[in-house]
Scaffold this motif. Structure first.
Motif, mmCIF file in Angstrom:
data_model
loop_
_atom_site.group_PDB
_atom_site.id
_atom_site.type_symbol
_atom_site.label_atom_id
_atom_site.label_comp_id
_atom_site.label_asym_id
_atom_site.label_seq_id
_atom_site.Cartn_x
_atom_site.Cartn_y
_atom_site.Cartn_z
ATOM 1 N N LYS A 39 0.828 -1.206 0.000
ATOM 2 C CA LYS A 39 0.000 0.000 0.000
ATOM 3 C C LYS A 39 0.863 1.256 0.000
ATOM 4 C CE LYS A 39 -4.463 -1.472 1.777
ATOM 5 N NZ LYS A 39 -5.240 -1.757 2.992
ATOM 6 N N GLU A 40 1.925 1.221 0.766
ATOM 7 C CA GLU A 40 2.864 2.343 0.789
ATOM 8 C C GLU A 40 3.373 2.645 -0.615
ATOM 9 O OE1 GLU A 40 4.918 1.363 5.126
ATOM 10 O OE2 GLU A 40 6.151 1.401 3.317
ATOM 11 N N ILE A 41 3.819 1.564 -1.264
ATOM 12 C CA ILE A 41 4.419 1.724 -2.591
ATOM 13 C C ILE A 41 3.414 2.278 -3.591
ATOM 14 C CG2 ILE A 41 5.361 0.449 -4.555
ATOM 15 C CD1 ILE A 41 6.790 -1.363 -2.543
ATOM 16 N N LEU A 42 2.221 1.679 -3.607
ATOM 17 C CA LEU A 42 1.224 2.133 -4.578
ATOM 18 C C LEU A 42 0.827 3.590 -4.323
ATOM 19 C CD1 LEU A 42 -1.032 -1.047 -4.971
ATOM 20 C CD2 LEU A 42 0.818 -0.227 -6.434
ATOM 21 N N ALA A 43 0.726 3.930 -3.038
ATOM 22 C CA ALA A 43 0.387 5.316 -2.696
ATOM 23 C C ALA A 43 1.489 6.263 -3.177
ATOM 24 C CB ALA A 43 0.183 5.449 -1.190
ATOM 25 N N ALA A 44 2.740 5.836 -2.945
ATOM 26 C CA ALA A 44 3.871 6.672 -3.353
ATOM 27 C C ALA A 44 3.905 6.838 -4.871
ATOM 28 C CB ALA A 44 5.179 6.063 -2.851
#
Lengths: 343, 343
Positions: A39-44
């Motif tokens: 989720k962190e990556i996709l948000a970033a």
DNA sequence: CAAAACAACTTAATCAAATAAGAAAAATAA
DNA sequence: TTATTTTTCTTATTTGATTAAGTTGTTTTG
């Protein structure tokens, strides 16, 4: 040419301090990393304006683009204006959408398929392409192929039993040995003109659905002892109203006037009904008319059309499913004799 | 998925005993090797069944696929059934073909452009896409964009002066302050229904060609001291005969009956002529009707339509040329006032 | 005849991802 | 507690081309 922001998976990974593999997995293999990190990556990525892996690179590595080419028999124009083709297309897209596959329309009139062959996962061919050179190109591509309403040796296909269906509808239409039968055929010969097909024997080389239908008609006729004269078969190059009306008028005004009209599509049959009505002929008393396909409009015509109803949406769905499942068998779908008042 | 023969440029090179660079050059840069060697290589490729460089790999390395996406305003169906759009498309394809570029049609109704953005060299957008979300997606792609009949900040565009043209045609149509004017507008508001556009002021936010045309009409009207009532503007969601006929009938039967009909397309104007004739109205005595576009049929109608003739094929050619030349300017094409007998 | 220019190739880096195989950390079992 | 498995992430190879730079060998030039 680069994306305006010039972002790649690797750069995004560097910015986030993770490996490119992890970013790739965030997009493609959720089980390979923790949900939190994903989720962190996709948000970033969203934040940075990275819209996901480059499809060209992805295609090169994976060998799959999630794009399916629908090879049309003819022009795009024909495809969208023909109600049968339309329904078929809706069937195809409904299944493809559910499987996250995209559709690329490709005209069967094109000179070559080379410009797209590397970009698609395979082909669904709706009817034999107008340009026959495309077929060997498709074969040598080595990609998945599903054919509809025609066959390529060794490839999956979806058909109905055209000969049997034509036999049935012709059998419905004729009564007596004295019946005077004319056929309004669709693309029986390689001509862009409306013309009569005198030499029926010459057609044998070609095995399109039109020829199977003609075989079905012939069988029904000969069983009743009716002879179908060589000058009684019309060829219409394309299923559209204008051409169909012209051909119908020609057929209806020739002597001796036919009292049975076997039409290879509903569009043709409906045009024939209109022309016959204009000419003051009574249907079915003076002339019996039958169609093929079973489009919506055939139910609402006056008189209601007797025809062969095909499940064109199901045909599309089936073709798409065979494609997705990599299923190589030859599906034969059922059809229905739609009883109307036109014969 | 691999090609059935599994051939790559490298393998072909190995078989021939040359480097992969040489084979690549044989396909792409004839000046980099002797003509003799080149012919040998191409012949051998044909012999081996190698159909040329893999387009995905080529695209990845070169960043160019020779495919141009034509982003349609609406569905494919609309595109092929509308004569103006058709002529435009012919213009585009004629130029692209000469430059060995392929065309990919993309519906403006699509949810996202992501599935193709990496596979194409850029976009020609014919009219603002129905789905406005596509525009930011196009912009962030960083690829070449040419817009037609609308604008995206900083991008090349092809337009005519819609306001001026509308002013001229309206000026032709009106005579006296007492004239009762109605407008049959095209996609003035975001509705799928035929409806009246009461709050003209609310439209200002949107700057589509329809609104520019409306501005042109308004200018001509106010100069003659005519007031265009809020209940005198109809919105037609799509330029097709059925909808146009319905709207025309509605406009013609409202009280007080209009004696001037400003139509935003010829398709609408021709439908209005038919409806007016059916209602027993004389053109131009009882009602004056003008169109917009100048399609073929407008010359053959009874009475001949007074309209603004656009050079749609030239529009297509120009758009394609701007694209190819990477020319970023905003082209404004000329148009012509086509004098008919309908006003 | 040596130097420069040219022609006809080859070598090797690069494009932007996917993924098998490996490594480190954490969780579980013995 | 130690051994084993599992989770989580990384390293490094691979996909099939294009192309700048380098290497020959040949021709031209002064």
């Amino acid at each position: 040419m680069k994306k305006s922001n010039g972002l790649t998976l690797k750069k995004v990974a560097d910015i986030l301090g993770v490996s490119n593999a992890t970013v790739s997995n965030a997009f493609n293999r959720p089980d390979q990393l923790s949900e939190k990190r994903r989720k962190e990556i996709l948000a970033a990525c969203h934040e940075l304006g990275y819209s996901g892996p480059n499809q060209a690179a992805r295609l090169l590595r994976k060998g799959s683009s999630n794009i399916v080419a629908l090879v049309l028999p003819d022009s795009l124009e024909y495809m969208v204006s023909d109600p049968v083709a339309n329904q078929f297309m809706r069937g195809v897209t409904s299944v493809l959408e559910k499987n996250n596959l995209n559709l690329l329309l490709y005209s069967g009139q094109s000179q070559s398929i080379q410009s797209v062959v590397d970009f698609v996962d395979g082909f669904i061919c709706y009817g034999a392409p107008r340009n026959p050179k495309l077929i060997p190109q498709l074969k040598t591509s080595g990609k998945k192929i599903v054919t509809v309403d025609f066959d390529i040796e060794g490839m999956a296909s979806v058909n109905i039993d055209n000969e049997q269906a034509a036999y049935q509808i012709a059998d419905q239409a004729i009564r007596l040995e004295q019946d005077n039968v004319a056929v309004l055929g669709l693309r029986l010969v390689d001509s862009e003109q409306i013309c009569r097909v005198y030499d029926k024997e010459l057609l044998d080389c070609n095995s399109s659905i039109s020829h199977r239908r003609l075989d079905g008609y012939s069988k029904a006729l000969s069983e009743k002892g009716i002879n179908l004269g060589g000058d009684r078969i019309w060829n219409i190059p394309e299923s559209n109203i204008k051409l169909a009306s012209l051909a119908a008028r020609e057929a209806l005004s020739c002597q001796p006037q036919p009292n049975v009209l076997l039409c290879m599509s509903d569009l043709i049959a409906l045009a024939a009904i209109r022309e016959a009505t204009v000419m003051g002929l009574k249907i079915p008393e003076d002339i019996r008319i039958v169609g093929f396909d079973g489009i919506e409009e055939s139910l609402r015509s006056t008189p209601k059309l007797t025809t062969i109803h095909q499940y064109s949406d199901l045909k599309g769905e089936t073709a798409a499913k065979l494609f997705i499942d990599n299923d190589n068998h030859n599906e034969v779908l059922s059809y229905e004799l739609q009883m109307g008042d036109s014969c």
